[in-house]
Design an enzyme around this catalytic site. Sequence first.
Site, short mmCIF file in Angstrom:
data_model
loop_
_atom_site.label_atom_id
_atom_site.label_comp_id
_atom_site.label_asym_id
_atom_site.label_seq_id
_atom_site.Cartn_x
_atom_site.Cartn_y
_atom_site.Cartn_z
N SER A 72 -10.06 -0.63 6.80
CA SER A 72 -9.42 -0.41 5.50
C SER A 72 -8.75 -1.63 4.88
O SER A 72 -8.35 -1.58 3.72
CB SER A 72 -8.38 0.71 5.62
OG SER A 72 -9.02 1.95 5.61
N SER A 127 -9.73 1.77 2.74
CA SER A 127 -8.85 2.58 1.90
C SER A 127 -7.80 1.78 1.13
O SER A 127 -7.23 2.28 0.16
CB SER A 127 -8.12 3.62 2.76
OG SER A 127 -7.26 2.98 3.67
N LYS A 151 0.88 -1.17 0.00
CA LYS A 151 0.00 0.00 0.00
C LYS A 151 0.91 1.22 0.00
O LYS A 151 1.92 1.24 0.70
CB LYS A 151 -0.88 -0.04 1.25
CG LYS A 151 -1.95 1.03 1.33
CD LYS A 151 -2.81 0.85 2.58
CE LYS A 151 -3.92 1.87 2.66
NZ LYS A 151 -4.77 1.68 3.86
#
Lengths: 95, 458
Positions: free
Chosen positions: B165, B141, B66
Site C-alpha cells: 500500500s 491503499s 494517511k
Amino acid sequence: MEITDETMNHLAELSNFSLDSSEKQALKQDLASILRYISKLDELDTTKVEPTYQVFEMENVWRADDIFPQDADREALLALAPESLEHQIKVPKVL
Amino acid sequence: MKIADKSTSAVSLVKAALDKAEKYQKTHHIFNWLNQDALRQAEEIDRKIKNGEPVGRLAGVPYAIKDNYLSRQGETTASAKILTGLSAPLDATCVEKLEAEGAILIGRTNLDAFAHGSSTENSFFGPTKNAKDLSRVAGGSSGGSAVAVALDIVQFATGSDTGGSIRQPASFNGVFGIKPTYGAISRYGVVAMASSTDVLGFFAQSAADLDLLMSITAGQDAKDQTSLPDFYGTKDEKLEKQKLGYVKEFMESPALDPEIKAALEGKLTLARSKGFETVELSLPTLEYALAVYYIIQPAEVASNLSRYDGIRYAFRSQKGKDIASVFSQTRSEGFMRENKRRIMIGNFVLSSGFYDAYFLKAAKARTLIIDEFAKAFSKVDAILTPVSPNPAFKLGEKVDDPVSMYLEDVMSVPVNLAGIPAVAFPAGETKSGLPLGLQLLGPRRSDKNLLGLVEDLC
C-alpha cells in the site's frame, strides 16, 4: 470448494452482517472467485513445515510493574461512543 | 527537504502547500480533511526561528498523513463510513515524533476504506485520481498520500503498507516510498488492518528525505509491543561492491508489462556499470505468496475489524432495534463491499472445518517464503524487482473483480509476509507518460543500506 447459501448465511452471522439477498448473491460470487484463487495453495507441499504466525523476533522482557499515564482520559474515550449517559456508554436494550 | 530558516519562512511553505492542496483537491480528490490551523502553527515556528529558539529537523515542513493515522487534529475516518465522526483523543507515536521536529500537518489523505484495496477506489468518499493521468487510479491503499507528494503539495506524507500500500501508489505516481522492516516504526495510534504484516512508512521526493524520516521515527515504543529497539542508522557504513539479485520468475512472468521489464533491465545494466555484480535468483515459492497473503491478511482483518460494532466508535446505524441488530446493521451500513469480502473470507478460513486447509496451510507456506528469502540473502545483498506487474490502470477497470485487483499485489506481498524492508523508486515513464516504479528488497534491518543503493541506481 463451492459456496452454498448455507455457508453464506453462516459467514454473514460470524461476520455480524445483515445482508439483503442481492448483496448476498454478489458477495457469494466474489467469495467463490477468491476461494478459487487461494486454493492454488493446494499445489504446494507443506508437510513437515512449521507454521509462521508472526515475524517479530519475540522474546520475553520483564518490566517494572509501574503505572504509566494514559493518553486519553475516561471522558475523552466516552466521547468516542455514539451515545453515553452518566459516564457510561449507552446501548440499546440487551435483555 | 526544504525546511524553514531565516531565508524561507514556515508561513510561505505552508501557504504554498495549502494553496496547492485546494487547487488539486478539485481535480484529484486527495484529502479527506485540510488543516485550517496550519498557518497559525507555521507562524509559531517562524517566531521561534526569529527569536533564535531551537526548531526541529522538519521545521515548517508541510506534510500529510494517511487518514488511518490517529491525531487530535481532524477526524480519523480511515475513509470508512463506520469511523466518520471519530475525533481521536490521542496522537499516533509517529505523528508525535514528526511534529516534535516541527513538521506541519496540511491534511489527511484519502485511502481505500481501512486500507483494503490497491486503487483508492474503495474509499467511502470516492476515488483519488492519478497524479499524471486523471482517467487512471492513484494506486492504493495510500493513494492520497502518494498523489500529494507527486504533485508537490507536501514534501512528504505518511502511509501504511500491509501488502504493498505504500510501494504500489508510489510507483503509480512517480515518487519514492519506503516499507520498513516489520517493527521499525511504532504503530501505536494507527488503525490496525493485518497485524502480522502492517508497517508504517513514507512517501517523499528522494531517498535522502526518506532516510531523514526514518532516522526521526524509527525506534522502540512502550505503546507498541512489536516495535524493535532502534537499529536504524546504527551501522552507517554502506556495503562496498554489493551483489544485486533479480528474480527469474518475475522477469519471465507473462503478466509483467514489457516497459517495466525493460526499465528493470536498464537498472541492472546501470548497476553493472557501477561495479555491482548482478545475480539471477530462482524464488519459486513466491508464486504462492499472493494466495498466502489473501488467507492470512483477511483472517487478521476479520479479527481486527470485529471491534467496530456501533457501540464504542463514532457511527451507529439508526436501523437497529435491539443490540443484535445494532451490531449487524451498523456493520452492514458502515463497511464497504471490499471490507465485507475480506471479513467474510477471513471468517471462512478461520472457521472450524476450514482452518487446517486454509489458515494453517498458509501459515506453513509463509515459513517456506521466509526461508526462500533467507537463502536468497545469503547470496545477494539486495533484490531488484518490479513493484506491480503494470503501470497505473484505468479507474473502474478492476474494482468489480476482486481477484484481478488482488493480482496487483502479486510482486509486493512477499515482502510483507517475510517482514523485510523494501524501497520503491521511480524508474522512468512509459511511452504514454505513465510513471514506472521498481523496488529494492533487503534482509531485515537493511533499510538504510537499501536507501543508499536506491540513490546509486537513480
